[in-house]
Design a protein around this motif. Structure first.
Motif, PDB file in Angstrom:
ATOM      1  N   ARG A   1      13.064   3.152  -2.429  1.00 31.56           N
ATOM      2  CA  ARG A   1      11.364   3.119  -2.833  1.00 31.56           C
ATOM      3  C   ARG A   1       9.941   3.914  -3.060  1.00 31.56           C
TER       4      ARG A   1
ATOM      5  N   THR B   1       7.829   5.637  -6.639  1.00 34.57           N
ATOM      6  CA  THR B   1       6.431   6.268  -6.373  1.00 34.57           C
ATOM      7  C   THR B   1       6.264   7.368  -7.089  1.00 34.57           C
TER       8      THR B   1
ATOM      9  N   ALA C   1       1.085  -0.871  -0.158  1.00 39.11           N
ATOM     10  CA  ALA C   1       0.366  -0.284   0.331  1.00 39.11           C
ATOM     11  C   ALA C   1       0.746   1.287   0.118  1.00 39.11           C
ATOM     12  N   ALA C   2       2.165   1.213   1.153  1.00 38.20           N
ATOM     13  CA  ALA C   2       2.853   1.961   0.672  1.00 38.20           C
ATOM     14  C   ALA C   2       3.941   2.596  -0.356  1.00 38.20           C
ATOM     15  N   THR C   3       3.583   1.600  -1.360  1.00 35.50           N
ATOM     16  CA  THR C   3       4.673   1.746  -2.481  1.00 35.50           C
ATOM     17  C   THR C   3       3.160   2.347  -3.627  1.00 35.50           C
ATOM     18  N   GLY C   4       1.650   2.145  -3.412  1.00 33.70           N
ATOM     19  CA  GLY C   4       1.230   3.541  -4.550  1.00 33.70           C
ATOM     20  C   GLY C   4      -0.268   2.704  -5.011  1.00 33.70           C
ATOM     21  N   LYS C   5       0.004   0.739  -4.630  1.00 30.80           N
ATOM     22  CA  LYS C   5      -1.157  -0.049  -4.884  1.00 30.80           C
ATOM     23  C   LYS C   5      -2.044  -0.204  -3.656  1.00 30.80           C
TER      24      LYS C   5
ATOM     25  N   ARG D   1       5.963   7.973   1.661  1.00 30.05           N
ATOM     26  CA  ARG D   1       6.521   7.497   3.048  1.00 30.05           C
ATOM     27  C   ARG D   1       7.883   6.452   3.062  1.00 30.05           C
TER      28      ARG D   1
ATOM     29  N   VAL E   1      -0.376   8.483  -1.402  1.00 31.58           N
ATOM     30  CA  VAL E   1       0.471   7.695  -2.765  1.00 31.58           C
ATOM     31  C   VAL E   1      -0.058   7.717  -4.417  1.00 31.58           C
TER      32      VAL E   1
ATOM     33  N   ALA F   1      -3.444   4.302   2.379  1.00 31.54           N
ATOM     34  CA  ALA F   1      -2.451   4.561   1.632  1.00 31.54           C
ATOM     35  C   ALA F   1      -2.052   4.781   0.013  1.00 31.54           C
TER      36      ALA F   1
ATOM     37  N   PHE G   1       9.755   3.852   6.280  1.00 30.34           N
ATOM     38  CA  PHE G   1       8.876   3.526   7.686  1.00 30.34           C
ATOM     39  C   PHE G   1      10.018   3.430   8.268  1.00 30.34           C
TER      40      PHE G   1
END
Lengths: 409, 383, 268, 287
Positions: free
Chosen positions: C180, C184, B220-224, C108, C102, C98, C110
């Protein structure tokens, strides 16, 4: 088992089944049944027994006979696979056996496709002859030697009730059938028939769900209704029903068609819980249904140290009928065999076996009646030493004993 | 990932050019070619065995696509085969719809079942999700039991009536009865599944699916949107599994609980995928074929075990279970990944991916632990 | 370990913070207005408001347990805030998941590092490059791979991109997190504790990378619980404690702020 | 109409019986985080052990001892030989225990055949309660089950080993802090759970029959019970068992016998979806 469990994955596309007349050097007969269950075990052993006897007496029309036995695992999928192994893989000339209507129905299409004669020995569904009636040319390779189909089983239960209920003191009964396809032809009319033709009161016709593990509520109901007997059509759920009836010492009789109690070993296996239960069956080991019944049972016991189950009688007869048909036509051609079997009248261990013709009531099914196959009703009774015996109650000419109520009733 | 580092873009021609492929891919292609020509040289009964094996392998791939990739282990994938198969079978039996039309409808029904099973996976993870999948087919069987006139209950549609087999198409004989046509139908379904699953897992989506298995929050944090990918995996798995179930029923198989829905089917599918290698699709395909044929082989062994005096053929399922247990225990990474791994290690030893546990195989480690236990049992010290 | 402990006489104190202040959606690229997050009875973030300016590097500072990560997680959609509003480029984005954040350009990293453990560094970055589409084949043909290699080189992982994440040193993991996030293609990056556990030289390298990113137009919010290394990097800082805003101002102002000093001394 | 007394006896007795099975299942989960899908097969082991020993010696009491001992030993062997090596991987555990269950079923099928076997009642005859007769065996099963459950409560509340098991089932860390050898606790738990399930198998067979697949339904019910009562909670299991057996009896009596066992599964799915921590227990989703 498996004297000639013919070659693993073996066979080839050799001699076709349908091709030409004449008898080959070796005739192979396939036998199918669930090896884990007594019904299937008896089919496979009886087919072997018959083939061994035939070989000792010169084979079929001079040809050696081989039997290839296959375990159906009591599942439609496995049954289909092993049937294909027998026919497509090993090119057997005919097959006998099958236990369970679902197993039979799952290979009806394949029997037609393979055009190889099949003689059923352990499934009672009337749908198989219905298929022959529907499309004779396609499905004519199917025959049933036994047991009588479930429509006849229902008729037989009405007849037994008419002949014996009065003596048994059964005036008020409940009908207990398991909720499987095979009991439908029986339960459809049983209430009205029993009430009108026999004059007993039927409190209910109860179809018990498959997988029922606790019959206590059912028996509570029957006891509340004060029935004299539970008249049954049970196979898969039969043992649990019977054991709980006996353990709970229910004050009514129990029997009718009850497949597990037909097993000669059942009394001992249930430590006597089977006492006084009765059931229809093809034949018992010491009932002289025909002059062949007792010799067969004895030969079986000598060979395998146990007594045959009802499916065994039919499988044994089926092998001999195939022998007769091949010898009469001097051919293993399926179409020749079909015509021969249609006209055959054969006295086997289970009665005088004749099939309905293509236009009969149940095409290619075994005929039912006093002159043909009608089976017997027996009851488990204990002798002085406490050993249980299957004693024939019906028909009159074979009757050994009178019905006895359960010891606690 | 392969060891090459050149960063130029590959053309589609390069990707699909057999000469450029890695060794194991070339072997796989050869295998597929072999599957095409096999019927020319084998007797009919083998064609029948292989058709069933191909359908089974398709089931296994459909499981691997969802469970092997997203890590949401389904213990009841038979649900999809059953929904696909029974929908098609019942449409034919009760409404007379031609099997060629009913089968795709069955597949869609199974796809919808996939969507419904997928939703809980968004909320409940790990063993708890597995529990849900485990009981769902059992609930369905109970529902079937409740409508025996429609479904035949535990005994399958065969106890209600005769479901039609696929009819002939033009000059090609009916794949429902002709072993060789049936074989090619099975091969078609198998290859269709293989191509779809390989294409998707080797495309970007495959990377996302395995990433979900590794860490959903990072995905999710990479936009998916992990939910979207998961549901997609379930729906596609259901579609393909359902199609295979329906096609199987109308050709070499039947519509029975014991063939499509039973717990044992779901378990066999998982075991086969593990044997072949989870999360690879190709491993699942090979595992499925191997597993099915192994079972047929064992069923037909004539050998009688001494001492107990029981023929192998009669207790093959027990032995098979024990063999499976051994495989699961000692080769948990699967046959295909092991072979491919050794292949690579041999052909490019310098690219050896670092092994976290000092180069010991899992089997070796387990044996070591056992010996340790033994030593402890006899009063020694653990190393 | 406060870095502003030695002075405190001449400089004017940071302007007093008004807890009741309100922000308009357009007061910055990212605006948090009255953000509150409670877990059961515990209030982790309490009515916090702030704005992030376009293309600045904002320090987001507070002692351990001050609620920094929680604020972060509320903004980036890992869980929704109990109360309050988050605006991104004037748009209300409160509680968006989230992946949508993005998609809007807010990436972000972690603090606890969450790489995909099952694949190489390169593949990690490649995975991040994959679009949120079910059917996409750019990876098959090597496009994303080429791009991922560039990103790895840019963050200083060029020599290590074929290794697995668990083989990386601490600094390497941070670089991977950055790569990473950068994959994005964000307008704004929230970077959680970049300097924790880094050596001096490494702090310098990361700082210059972040400065570079800012110069390319990215807005950065850098979270840290101490100020070492941070004050040289940032344009402005926000200090929170117990989930509330404590101070806001330039690095110098923060350094001199007595409340901040006390919070840090008190917490240590 | 079936009498309320009959329903009540069934609920009371089956609830106690299910508790025996579910407690073992939940303890194994609680202390080791292992979902043991072969727990149902141990019921089968117990029933067949009792059958075999009774057939050989004619004493059902010896049979009962055999059911407890052989099942406990089997459970121990399963843990030591297999599960302890893969315990850290929950999915491998699930698959391995499922395959073990299938192997046990097949073994029973091969050795004893597929027929339903009669295991004698522990006590014959029946007792009249408010005009309805109830089998003495059912009452005995109910009493014995509660004696075992009571003993278990005493064990975990009063004895050192029992307390250790309880502490470990609450939290691994807590146990380690208290200086408990967790490996030893796991071992005790498996033996205990096996013996309880084996006895439950004997009880079940004594008023039904024994067959190779007899462990499946109780296992499925255990899932429902344990999820309802909260994984790892003994008290929750007893409450869950009674809720499930009540629900099941109601379904059978007022809806249809065909739905036997289904209501429990539907409850299982719903609880997992709606309230994953169970109605009484601790959070499911802990690591």
């Amino acid at each position: 088992m498996g004297t000639a469990l013919a070659g693993c994955l073996g066979g080839g596309n050799g001699n076709g089944n349908g091709g030409g007349g004449g008898v080959p050097d070796t005739i192979t007969i396939g036998a199918l049944g669930p090896a884990d269950s007594p019904m299937g075990d008896s089919i496979l052993k009886s087919a072997e027994l018959a083939v061994n006897e035939i070989n000792e007496n010169g084979g079929i029309a001079g040809a050696d006979v081989e039997v290839s036995t296959k375990d159906t695992k009591d599942q439609p999928g496995t049954t289909r696979s092993v049937y294909q192994e027998l026919t497509t893989g090993e090119n057997v000339d005919a097959t006998v056996g099958i236990f369970g209507s679902e197993q039979l129905l799952s290979i009806m299409g394949n029997i037609a496709q393979q055009s190889t004669v099949h003689l059923t020995a352990g499934a009672a569904t009337p749908e198989a002859p219905a298929l022959v009636e529907e499309d004779y040319e396609t499905n004519k390779y199917w025959f049933r030697v036994g047991p009588i189909n479930s429509v006849f089983l229902g008729e037989s239960q009405v007849q037994f009730a008419a002949d014996r209920f009065e003596q048994m003191g059964w005036e008020k009964i409940a009908f207990l059938a398991e909720d499987y396809k095979w009991t439908e032809p029986i339960t459809n009319n049983i209430k009205s028939q029993l009430e009108e033709e026999v004059g007993v009161e039927v409190t209910e016709v109860r179809r018990v769900a498959e997988g029922t593990e606790d019959f206590t509520p059912v028996y509570d109901q029957l006891e509340a209704d004060e029935v004299d007997g539970a008249y049954t059509a049970l196979a898969h759920t039969g043992t649990t029903a019977l054991v709980q009836w006996a353990q709970q010492q229910r004050p009514f009789g129990f029997g009718g068609i009850h497949v597990p109690t037909q097993l000669p070993s059942f009394y001992e296996a249930t430590q006597g819980a089977a006492i006084s239960t009765f059931s229809q069956t093809t034949a018992t080991a010491n009932s002289e249904v025909t002059e062949k019944t007792v010799p067969y049972a004895n030969a079986y016991q000598e060979e395998y140290d146990s007594l045959p189950v009802y499916t065994g009688y039919s499988a044994y007869d089926a092998v001999y009928m195939i022998k007769e048909a091949i010898e009469a036509t001097e051919s293993v051609d399926s179409d020749d065999l079909v015509s021969e079997l249609e006209g055959m009248s054969y006295t086997g261990t289970g009665g005088n076996i004749e099939f309905f013709g293509p236009d009969g009531r149940f095409p290619h099914d075994v005929r039912y009646g006093a002159d043909y196959s009608q089976g017997v009703y027996f009851q488990w009774q204990a002798d002085e030493s406490g050993e249980g015996h299957q004693r024939v109650l019906w028909p009159d000419d074979l009757q050994e004993v009178d019905y006895q109520s359960p010891p606690w009733a | 990932m392969s060891g090459q580092t050149q960063s130029d873009l590959k053309s589609w021609g390069d990707i699909l050019n057999p000469v450029e492929m890695q060794r194991h891919q070339q072997v796989g292609l050869l295998g597929i070619v072999a599957l095409f020509v096999l019927p020319l040289v084998i007797p009919a009964i083998y064609a029948i065995y292989l058709s069933s094996a191909l359908f089974f392998a398709t089931f296994v791939m459909s499981w691997d696509f969802v469970s092997g990739y997203t890590g949401e282990i389904s213990f009841g994938h038979g649900l999809f085969f059953g929904v696909g198969g029974y929908t098609s079978g019942m449409l034919n039996l009760h409404m007379g719809i031609d099997p060629w039309i009913a089968a795709p409808i069955g597949a869609v029904a199974a796809g919808i079942a996939g969507l419904l099973i997928g939703f809980p996976s968004l909320r409940v993870q790990g063993p708890y999700f597995s529990l849900i999948t485990l009981v769902t087919p059992i609930i369905l069987i109970s529902v079937f039991r409740f409508f025996p006139d429609l479904t035949g209950g535990e005994l399958g549609l065969v106890s209600v009536g005769t479901v039609e087999k696929f009819s002939a198409i033009g000059p090609i004989p009916s794949p429902g009865f002709d072993p060789y046509s049936g074989y090619y139908l099975a091969l078609f379904v198998f290859l269709l599944a293989l191509v779809i699953f390989v294409a998707i897992t080797r495309s970007d989506a495959g990377m996302v699916l395995t990433a979900i298995r590794a860490d959903e929050i990072s995905v999710a944090a990479t936009g998916k949107n992990p939910a979207k990918f998961k549901l997609f995996a379930f729906v596609l798995s259901g579609l393909v599994g359902g199609l295979a179930g329906a096609m199987y029923g109308h050709s070499v198989g039947g519509f029975n609980v014991s063939e499509l829905l039973a717990l044992i089917i779901s378990i066999e599918v998982i075991v086969a995928a593990i044997l072949g290698g989870i999360g690879t699709i190709t491993g699942a395909a090979i595992g499925g074929l191997f597993f099915y044929l192994l079972r047929v082989f064992m069923r037909n062994i004539e050998f009688t075990i001494p001492v107990v005096n029981v023929p192998v053929g009669e207790i093959y399922f027990l032995l098979f279970g024990i063999v499976t247990l051994g495989f699961l225990f000692y080769l948990p990474e699967g046959i295909v990944p092991r072979l491919v791994g050794e292949w690579r290690a041999r052909s490019e030893p310098q690219a050896g991916e670092a092994v976290a546990d000092g180069g010991k195989s899992r089997g070796e480690r387990i044996v070591e632990e056992w010996t340790d236990d033994l030593r402890e049992l006899f009063g020694g010290e653990r190393r | 370990m406060s870095s502003g402990a030695q002075s405190g006489d001449a400089e004017p104190p940071a302007e007093p913070v008004d807890d009741a202040r309100n922000f308009d959606p357009d007061d910055g690229v990212l605006v948090a207005d009255g953000l509150t997050k409670r877990f059961g009875g515990l209030t982790a973030v309490d009515d916090l408001s702030f704005a992030v300016e376009e293309q600045e590097i904002l320090g987001f500072i507070g002692p351990n347990g001050a609620g920094k990560s929680t604020t972060f997680n509320c903004i980036t959609g890992r869980y929704p805030p109990t109360d309050g509003t988050v605006y991104y480029r004037g748009e209300d984005v409160t509680g968006l998941p989230a992946y949508e954040m993005v998609g809007k350009g807010l990436a972000r990293t972690f603090q606890e590092f969450r790489p995909f453990e099952d694949r190489t560094i390169l593949a990690n970055v490649q995975t991040a490059l994959v679009p949120d589409e079910l059917f996409s084949t750019s990876g098959l043909r090597g496009e994303t791979r080429a791009e991922a290699i560039k990103l790895c080189e840019r963050v200083g992982l060029g020599d290590e991109m074929h290794r697995m994440p668990d083989e990386l040193p601490h600094a390497g993991m941070l670089r991977l997190e950055l790569a990473r996030a950068m994959a994005t293609d964000p307008d704004m990056m929230l970077i959680d504790e970049p300097f924790a556990g880094l050596a001096e030289g490494e702090i310098g390298q990361i700082s210059s990378l972040l400065t570079e990113l800012r110069e390319e137009g990215t807005t950065l919010v850098v979270v840290d619980h101490n100020m070492r290394g941070l004050l040289e990097l940032i344009d402005r800082a926000i200090v929170i404690n117990f989930g509330e805003l404590l101070a806001e101002g330039t690095p110098e102002e923060i350094r001199e702020n007595p409340d901040v000093q006390e919070a840090y001394l008190g917490s240590e | 109409m079936v009498s309320a007394i009959t329903i009540a006896t069934n609920v009371l007795m089956l609830g106690a019986l299910y508790s025996l099975v579910a407690i073992g299942f939940t303890l194994i989960f609680g202390v080791g985080g292992v979902l043991n899908l072969s727990h149902g097969a141990i019921i089968t082991v117990g029933a067949y052990s009792a059958y075999a020993v009774d057939a050989a010696t004619g004493s059902i009491v010896l049979g009962a001892i055999a059911a407890a001992v052989i099942s406990g030993a089997f459970s121990l062997a399963l843990y030591k030989g297999l599960i302890s090596k893969v315990r850290h991987n929950p999915v491998t555990v699930l698959i391995l225990t499922l395959v073990v269950a299938i192997v046990v079923e097949q073994l029973a099928l091969v050795v004893f055949g597929g027929e339903e076997l009669l295991v004698p009642q522990l006590l014959g005859g029946s007792i009249s309660v408010l005009g309805d007769s109830i089998q003495a065996n059912r009452i005995l099963v109910f009493v014995l089950s509660w004696v075992l459950i009571g003993g278990l409560f005493y064990f975990v509340d009063r004895t050192r080993t029992g307390k250790a098991i309880l502490a470990t089932s609450m939290s691994d860390k807590g146990a380690a802090l208290a200086g408990i050898d967790s490996e030893q606790v796991y071992t005790y738990t498996w033996v205990l759970a096996g013996a309880l399930a084996g006895l439950a198998g004997l009880f079940l067979a004594s008023f039904q029959t024994a067959n190779p697949l007899m462990g499946r339904n109780p296992l499925l019910l255990s899932f429902a019970i344990v999820v309802l009562g909260g994984l790892g909670s003994i008290r929750g299991s007893v409450i869950g068992a009674y809720l499930i057996s009540f629900l099941d009896q109601m379904t059978i009596t007022f809806l249809s016998e065909r739905l036997a066992g289904v209501s429990a599964l539907v409850v299982l799915v719903l609880v997992l979806l709606v309230r994953p921590k169970g109605l009484f227990g601790r959070e499911l989703v802990e690591e």
